[in-house]
Structures are given as C-alpha cells and as structure tokens.
Design a protein around this motif. Sequence first.
Motif, mmCIF file in Angstrom:
data_model
loop_
_atom_site.group_PDB
_atom_site.id
_atom_site.type_symbol
_atom_site.label_atom_id
_atom_site.label_comp_id
_atom_site.label_asym_id
_atom_site.label_seq_id
_atom_site.Cartn_x
_atom_site.Cartn_y
_atom_site.Cartn_z
ATOM 1 N N LEU A 1 0.849 -1.185 0.000
ATOM 2 C CA LEU A 1 0.000 0.000 0.000
ATOM 3 C C LEU A 1 0.887 1.239 0.000
ATOM 4 C CD1 LEU A 1 -2.620 -1.097 2.687
ATOM 5 C CD2 LEU A 1 -2.668 -1.484 0.213
ATOM 6 N N SER A 2 0.731 2.064 -0.993
ATOM 7 C CA SER A 2 1.555 3.253 -1.147
ATOM 8 C C SER A 2 1.482 4.148 0.085
ATOM 9 C CB SER A 2 1.087 4.032 -2.381
ATOM 10 O OG SER A 2 1.816 5.217 -2.518
ATOM 11 N N GLY A 3 2.659 4.496 0.618
ATOM 12 C CA GLY A 3 2.741 5.380 1.773
ATOM 13 C C GLY A 3 2.676 4.681 3.113
ATOM 14 N N CYS A 4 2.451 3.377 3.123
ATOM 15 C CA CYS A 4 2.348 2.587 4.353
ATOM 16 C C CYS A 4 3.645 1.777 4.493
ATOM 17 C CB CYS A 4 1.125 1.674 4.267
ATOM 18 S SG CYS A 4 0.704 0.799 5.773
ATOM 19 N N VAL B 1 0.277 -8.416 18.514
ATOM 20 C CA VAL B 1 -0.977 -8.077 17.851
ATOM 21 C C VAL B 1 -0.847 -8.336 16.358
ATOM 22 C CG1 VAL B 1 -1.439 -6.233 19.538
ATOM 23 C CG2 VAL B 1 -0.539 -5.632 17.280
ATOM 24 N N LEU B 2 -2.003 -8.500 15.722
ATOM 25 C CA LEU B 2 -2.072 -8.448 14.268
ATOM 26 C C LEU B 2 -2.614 -7.065 13.951
ATOM 27 C CD1 LEU B 2 -1.703 -9.967 11.573
ATOM 28 C CD2 LEU B 2 -4.152 -10.437 11.675
ATOM 29 N N ASP B 3 -1.805 -6.266 13.287
ATOM 30 C CA ASP B 3 -2.141 -4.882 12.991
ATOM 31 C C ASP B 3 -2.585 -4.772 11.537
ATOM 32 O OD1 ASP B 3 -1.833 -2.209 14.459
ATOM 33 O OD2 ASP B 3 -1.081 -1.777 12.447
ATOM 34 N N VAL B 4 -3.665 -4.031 11.295
ATOM 35 C CA VAL B 4 -4.249 -3.944 9.954
ATOM 36 C C VAL B 4 -4.439 -2.486 9.563
ATOM 37 C CG1 VAL B 4 -6.273 -4.490 8.554
ATOM 38 C CG2 VAL B 4 -5.424 -6.165 10.211
ATOM 39 N N ALA B 5 -4.035 -2.158 8.338
ATOM 40 C CA ALA B 5 -4.266 -0.836 7.749
ATOM 41 C C ALA B 5 -5.026 -1.037 6.446
ATOM 42 C CB ALA B 5 -2.941 -0.131 7.490
ATOM 43 N N VAL B 6 -6.070 -0.222 6.246
ATOM 44 C CA VAL B 6 -6.908 -0.304 5.039
ATOM 45 C C VAL B 6 -6.832 1.035 4.322
ATOM 46 C CG1 VAL B 6 -9.223 -0.700 4.127
ATOM 47 C CG2 VAL B 6 -8.485 -1.900 6.190
ATOM 48 N N ASP B 7 -6.490 0.995 3.042
ATOM 49 C CA ASP B 7 -6.389 2.207 2.234
ATOM 50 C C ASP B 7 -7.787 2.708 1.876
ATOM 51 O OD1 ASP B 7 -5.808 4.227 0.435
ATOM 52 O OD2 ASP B 7 -4.378 3.038 -0.731
ATOM 53 N N LEU B 8 -8.158 3.868 2.401
ATOM 54 C CA LEU B 8 -9.466 4.464 2.122
ATOM 55 C C LEU B 8 -9.335 5.765 1.332
ATOM 56 C CD1 LEU B 8 -11.316 3.816 5.504
ATOM 57 C CD2 LEU B 8 -11.431 2.504 3.391
ATOM 58 N N ARG B 9 -8.221 5.914 0.622
ATOM 59 C CA ARG B 9 -8.017 7.103 -0.213
ATOM 60 C C ARG B 9 -8.608 6.814 -1.590
ATOM 61 N NH1 ARG B 9 -1.636 7.038 0.431
ATOM 62 N NH2 ARG B 9 -2.170 4.962 -0.307
ATOM 63 N N PRO B 10 -9.739 7.450 -1.939
ATOM 64 C CA PRO B 10 -10.426 7.126 -3.199
ATOM 65 C C PRO B 10 -9.544 7.240 -4.443
ATOM 66 C CG PRO B 10 -11.792 8.555 -1.850
ATOM 67 C CD PRO B 10 -10.450 8.471 -1.183
ATOM 68 N N GLU B 11 -8.571 8.124 -4.428
ATOM 69 C CA GLU B 11 -7.708 8.321 -5.594
ATOM 70 C C GLU B 11 -6.560 7.308 -5.671
ATOM 71 O OE1 GLU B 11 -5.694 10.236 -2.199
ATOM 72 O OE2 GLU B 11 -7.785 10.206 -2.832
ATOM 73 N N THR C 1 -4.496 1.497 -4.611
ATOM 74 C CA THR C 1 -4.748 0.382 -3.691
ATOM 75 C C THR C 1 -5.972 0.646 -2.810
ATOM 76 O OG1 THR C 1 -3.115 1.290 -2.140
ATOM 77 C CG2 THR C 1 -2.349 -0.406 -3.683
ATOM 78 N N TYR C 2 -6.868 1.504 -3.272
ATOM 79 C CA TYR C 2 -8.096 1.826 -2.539
ATOM 80 C C TYR C 2 -8.867 0.544 -2.213
ATOM 81 C CZ TYR C 2 -12.732 3.820 -1.634
ATOM 82 O OH TYR C 2 -13.941 4.171 -1.075
ATOM 83 N N GLY C 3 -9.250 0.401 -0.938
ATOM 84 C CA GLY C 3 -10.016 -0.764 -0.510
ATOM 85 C C GLY C 3 -9.169 -1.982 -0.199
ATOM 86 N N PRO D 1 -0.330 6.086 6.822
ATOM 87 C CA PRO D 1 -0.540 7.480 6.426
ATOM 88 C C PRO D 1 -1.984 7.938 6.617
ATOM 89 C CG PRO D 1 -0.375 6.099 4.477
ATOM 90 C CD PRO D 1 -0.131 5.208 5.681
ATOM 91 N N ARG D 2 -2.185 9.221 6.493
ATOM 92 C CA ARG D 2 -3.537 9.783 6.534
ATOM 93 C C ARG D 2 -4.371 9.153 5.417
ATOM 94 N NH1 ARG D 2 -3.157 16.200 7.996
ATOM 95 N NH2 ARG D 2 -1.916 15.936 9.895
ATOM 96 N N GLY D 3 -5.667 8.981 5.700
ATOM 97 C CA GLY D 3 -6.558 8.411 4.703
ATOM 98 C C GLY D 3 -6.712 6.904 4.819
ATOM 99 N N PHE D 4 -6.139 6.315 5.851
ATOM 100 C CA PHE D 4 -6.232 4.881 6.085
ATOM 101 C C PHE D 4 -7.076 4.625 7.327
ATOM 102 C CE2 PHE D 4 -2.964 4.658 3.088
ATOM 103 C CZ PHE D 4 -2.559 3.354 2.846
ATOM 104 N N ALA D 5 -7.814 3.521 7.318
ATOM 105 C CA ALA D 5 -8.426 3.012 8.538
ATOM 106 C C ALA D 5 -7.403 2.094 9.200
ATOM 107 C CB ALA D 5 -9.713 2.259 8.242
ATOM 108 N N HIS D 6 -7.478 1.991 10.515
ATOM 109 C CA HIS D 6 -6.503 1.198 11.259
ATOM 110 C C HIS D 6 -7.200 0.402 12.351
ATOM 111 C CE1 HIS D 6 -3.759 0.798 14.789
ATOM 112 N NE2 HIS D 6 -3.072 0.177 13.858
#
Length: 186
Positions: free
Chosen positions: A8-11, A81-91, A94-96, A114-119
């Motif tokens: 995921l770009s930026g992560c 822990v199992l840590d998860v980041a989800v890309d929610l940047r529409p542009e 790797t969105y979704g 980065p900003r724009g991700f759910a965690h």
Amino acid sequence: MNIQETKLSGCYIIEPKVFGDERGYFFESFNKKQFEEVTGLSVDFVQDNQSSSRYGVLRGLHLQYGDAAQAKLVRVLSGEVLDVAVDLRPESETYGQHVAVKLTAENRKQLFIPRGFAHGFVVVSEQAEFFYKCDNFYNPKAEGGVIYNDQSLNIDWGIPEEDMIISEKDQQLPTFSSFEKIYSAL
C-alpha cells in the motif's frame, strides 16, 4: 533502521536496529531525518497514545476525516498483535486494499499508516501494550471507520471470531460500501 514500503503506497514497516549485550538492549524507535530521506514523507507527531488489551480484543477499524486526519506510527511494547491498515483514499491505486502485519515486543516492528487509512488491531497474545504516535490531535467530531468483518475487505484477523472482544461502538461501524457513500458526501 530498515524502512520498507508495504503493498500500500505510503504505508511502511519500520524495523529498528537493536543493540544488545548482557545489560539488555537499546534501539532508536524513530528517526525523523532517516524516515523522511527514505520515504519522502514529512511527518510531525503531536500526540502519543497507549492501550493495554487482553487476548481477543479487536480495536478498529478507525480513522479521522478531513482536517483531523491522522498518520500513525504504531508498535507493541509487550505481547503480540495483528495490525491492519486499510487504504481508504479514493484516488489511490490500492483503494479498498489492506495490509496485515504481526507486531510483537520481540520483533519490534512498527507500522507507519498514512492519513486516509483506517486502522485496527487484534491482540493475539495473552495481553498486549500498544503504543502509537499521531501527527494530528484526536477530534471526536471527525471520527469514522469501517466494520472489522466487512466481507468485501476480507480481512483474516488470525483468531476465531468467537474469541473476539469488540466494543459496541466498533460493532456499529458502517460497511465499506456504506463508508464510501458517507465519505463521498463529506
């Protein structure tokens, strides 16, 4: 310190160089200059948070919107822990999509989100102390998120669902498709 971009770009996954001897160990957990040289990203952390949770506690998937958006640098001080980041940047290309990384006190890995991700994360050890830095202050009016078990995200949390302990608030988070509608209206 080894800094590797995830799919995921930026992560980024950050692995410190650990120096140990008979006295114990030392490592530099973050170096702004080195981080910026490798990633090209400028970040100024303004808030530190810490939580303690037992096995099965799942916290997430959370984010902050708009001007209150936050980038985070997360790590585990004790446990696993199992840590998860989800890309929610529409542009984003790797969105979704998401990335899952096992963070432990032993491997000392960190995840930069980065900003724009759910965690979110789930505790897979008996107990875990979780620490994170944020580049923006918490704003309860800008809170959002996506339900942890959204079928379109297909996240494998690594433990049986019946073992998960999830707050009522997190159980009420919207699905990814509902989040898309909410977010596009902001």
